[in-house]
Design a protein around this motif. Structure first.
Motif, short mmCIF file in Angstrom:
data_model
loop_
_atom_site.label_atom_id
_atom_site.label_comp_id
_atom_site.label_asym_id
_atom_site.label_seq_id
_atom_site.Cartn_x
_atom_site.Cartn_y
_atom_site.Cartn_z
N GLU A 1 0.85 -1.21 0.00
CA GLU A 1 0.00 0.00 0.00
C GLU A 1 0.88 1.25 0.00
N HIS A 2 1.93 1.19 0.79
CA HIS A 2 2.82 2.35 0.85
C HIS A 2 3.51 2.57 -0.51
N TYR A 3 4.00 1.49 -1.11
CA TYR A 3 4.65 1.63 -2.42
C TYR A 3 3.68 2.24 -3.44
N ALA A 4 2.42 1.79 -3.40
CA ALA A 4 1.42 2.29 -4.35
C ALA A 4 1.19 3.78 -4.13
N GLU A 5 1.05 4.17 -2.88
CA GLU A 5 0.79 5.58 -2.56
C GLU A 5 1.98 6.46 -2.96
N PHE A 6 3.17 5.95 -2.67
CA PHE A 6 4.39 6.69 -2.99
C PHE A 6 4.51 6.86 -4.51
N TRP A 7 4.30 5.77 -5.24
CA TRP A 7 4.51 5.84 -6.69
C TRP A 7 3.47 6.74 -7.35
N ARG A 8 2.23 6.69 -6.84
CA ARG A 8 1.19 7.57 -7.38
C ARG A 8 1.59 9.04 -7.19
N ALA A 9 2.22 9.32 -6.05
CA ALA A 9 2.64 10.70 -5.77
C ALA A 9 3.77 11.13 -6.70
N VAL A 10 4.67 10.18 -7.05
CA VAL A 10 5.75 10.51 -7.99
C VAL A 10 5.14 10.81 -9.36
N GLN A 11 4.21 9.96 -9.78
CA GLN A 11 3.54 10.17 -11.07
C GLN A 11 2.82 11.51 -11.10
N GLU A 12 2.09 11.79 -10.02
CA GLU A 12 1.28 13.01 -9.93
C GLU A 12 2.16 14.25 -10.11
N LEU A 13 3.28 14.24 -9.40
CA LEU A 13 4.20 15.38 -9.47
C LEU A 13 4.68 15.58 -10.91
N TRP A 14 5.08 14.48 -11.54
CA TRP A 14 5.61 14.59 -12.91
C TRP A 14 4.53 15.06 -13.87
N LEU A 15 3.32 14.50 -13.74
CA LEU A 15 2.23 14.90 -14.65
C LEU A 15 1.97 16.40 -14.52
N ARG A 16 1.99 16.89 -13.29
CA ARG A 16 1.75 18.32 -13.06
C ARG A 16 2.87 19.20 -13.61
N LEU A 17 4.10 18.77 -13.34
CA LEU A 17 5.24 19.62 -13.71
C LEU A 17 5.50 19.56 -15.22
N TYR A 18 5.51 18.36 -15.77
CA TYR A 18 5.79 18.22 -17.21
C TYR A 18 4.66 18.82 -18.03
N ALA B 1 -2.41 6.83 -19.75
CA ALA B 1 -3.08 5.62 -20.24
C ALA B 1 -2.60 4.36 -19.50
N HIS B 2 -1.40 4.42 -18.94
CA HIS B 2 -0.85 3.20 -18.31
C HIS B 2 -0.53 3.41 -16.84
N ARG B 3 -1.24 4.35 -16.22
CA ARG B 3 -0.89 4.73 -14.86
C ARG B 3 -0.99 3.57 -13.86
N GLU B 4 -2.11 2.86 -13.87
CA GLU B 4 -2.31 1.78 -12.89
C GLU B 4 -1.31 0.64 -13.15
N GLU B 5 -1.10 0.36 -14.42
CA GLU B 5 -0.15 -0.69 -14.79
C GLU B 5 1.28 -0.31 -14.32
N ASP B 6 1.60 0.96 -14.45
CA ASP B 6 2.91 1.45 -14.04
C ASP B 6 3.08 1.33 -12.52
N ILE B 7 1.99 1.57 -11.77
CA ILE B 7 2.05 1.42 -10.31
C ILE B 7 2.28 -0.06 -9.97
N LYS B 8 1.52 -0.92 -10.65
CA LYS B 8 1.68 -2.38 -10.40
C LYS B 8 3.11 -2.81 -10.71
N ASN B 9 3.65 -2.35 -11.83
CA ASN B 9 5.02 -2.72 -12.20
C ASN B 9 6.01 -2.26 -11.14
N PHE B 10 5.82 -1.04 -10.67
CA PHE B 10 6.72 -0.50 -9.65
C PHE B 10 6.68 -1.39 -8.40
N ILE B 11 5.45 -1.74 -7.97
CA ILE B 11 5.31 -2.54 -6.75
C ILE B 11 5.99 -3.91 -6.93
N THR B 12 5.73 -4.55 -8.08
CA THR B 12 6.33 -5.86 -8.32
C THR B 12 7.85 -5.76 -8.30
#
Ligand code: CO8
Length: 244
Positions: free
Chosen positions: A61-78, A210-221
């Protein structure tokens, strides 16, 4: 101006990422704010990248929350509509480099002791596809391919030569130069500049959306693997040993 101030090394923890995203969102929604200069209040360090302790020994759960936050920051900044200028006044590995790469323009202090790059491979981990895409969009495929495989951290003069940063200036001139660049970019009509930026960046942004959830799953694995946990622990130990 936004100044990172999370000593000792401005590592991007979950808390830091969340605050950073919220601050960006506020500025984005403020019609009076058309541009932001991102720099550091910590001497010699822009940002040491993602907080490695957030990726070590935590639950799924922590990895998922952390990775979502990394994605969020990049989506906003980029994807920001604002003009974004990185005034890189110190070392900027991995996630720190990603922050700089996501801006419209990068100015770095002319100090060969400061280095910048996506050094993930050195930690035994792999930069995600959207880190890679962002890098390729700045330096081109060949430079990115070599630099990513070697996990290179480029001293400022080399980073400039590779086009990883746009300009080098003496450290004491950094903010003055960043303000001048900002003024130059803000002289253009917002709508034309914003649409052009979107045209250049949309494909890469859309790919993560388009691949956000898949990317979170990959990160966790990936990060949950014992071999990866071991690499990260060894790297943290190396950092500590190097110090003593
Ligand atoms: N995360 C957590 N702690 C860190 C980090 C970090 N990224 N960087 C440094 N620290 C800690 C150190 O362990 C040290 O802790 P302590 O005081 O308890 O010993 C403290 O911060 C101070 O560090 P240093 O003594 O090393 O400080 P220096 O001023 O000598 O050097 C540097 C500063 C150059 C920033 C150096 O600390 C460094 O090289 N850090 C490592 C940077 C790095 O490699 N970051 C990569 C992070 S990974 C990432 O961003 C992307 C991951 C993508 C995920 C891929 C899928 C799995």
């Amino acid at each position: 101006m936004m100044k990172f101030k999370s000593p000792p090394v401005n590592s991007l923890s979950l808390e830091f990422l969340t605050e950073f995203s919220i601050s960006l969102e506020k500025l984005e929604n403020d019609r009076a704010c058309r541009g932001v200069i991102i720099t550091s209040a910590v001497p010699k360090i822009f940002s040491s990248g993602l907080d490695i302790t957030e990726m070590c020994g935590k639950n799924v759960e922590h990895y998922a929350e952390f990775w979502r936050a990394v994605q969020e920051l990049w989506l906003r900044l980029y994807g920001s509509n604002m003009v974004t200028v990185a005034a890189v006044n110190g070392s900027s590995p991995a996630g720190g480099c990603l922050v700089a790469l996501s801006c419209d323009y990068r100015i770095m202090a002319e100090n060969p002791k400061f280095s910048i790059g996506l050094n993930e491979a050195q930690l035994g981990i792999v930069a995600p596809f959207w880190f890679k895409d962002t890098f390729v969009n700045v330096v081109g495929h060949r430079v990115a391919e070599r630099s990513l495989q070697l996990g290179s951290l480029h001293p400022a003069p080399e980073a400039h030569k590779l086009g990883l940063v746009d300009e080098l200036v003496p450290e004491e001139k950094l903010m003055e130069k960043a303000a001048a660049v900002m003024a130059q970019w803000l002289a253009l009509p917002d709508h034309a500049r914003q649409l052009t930026k979107t045209m250049m960046r949309k494909a890469v942004l859309d790919r993560l959306v388009a691949h956000r959830e898949e990317d979170i799953k990959n990160f966790i694995t990936f990060v949950s693997k014992e071999s990866i946990q071991k690499s990260l622990r060894m790297y943290m130990e190396m950092l500590k040993k190097r110090k003593s």
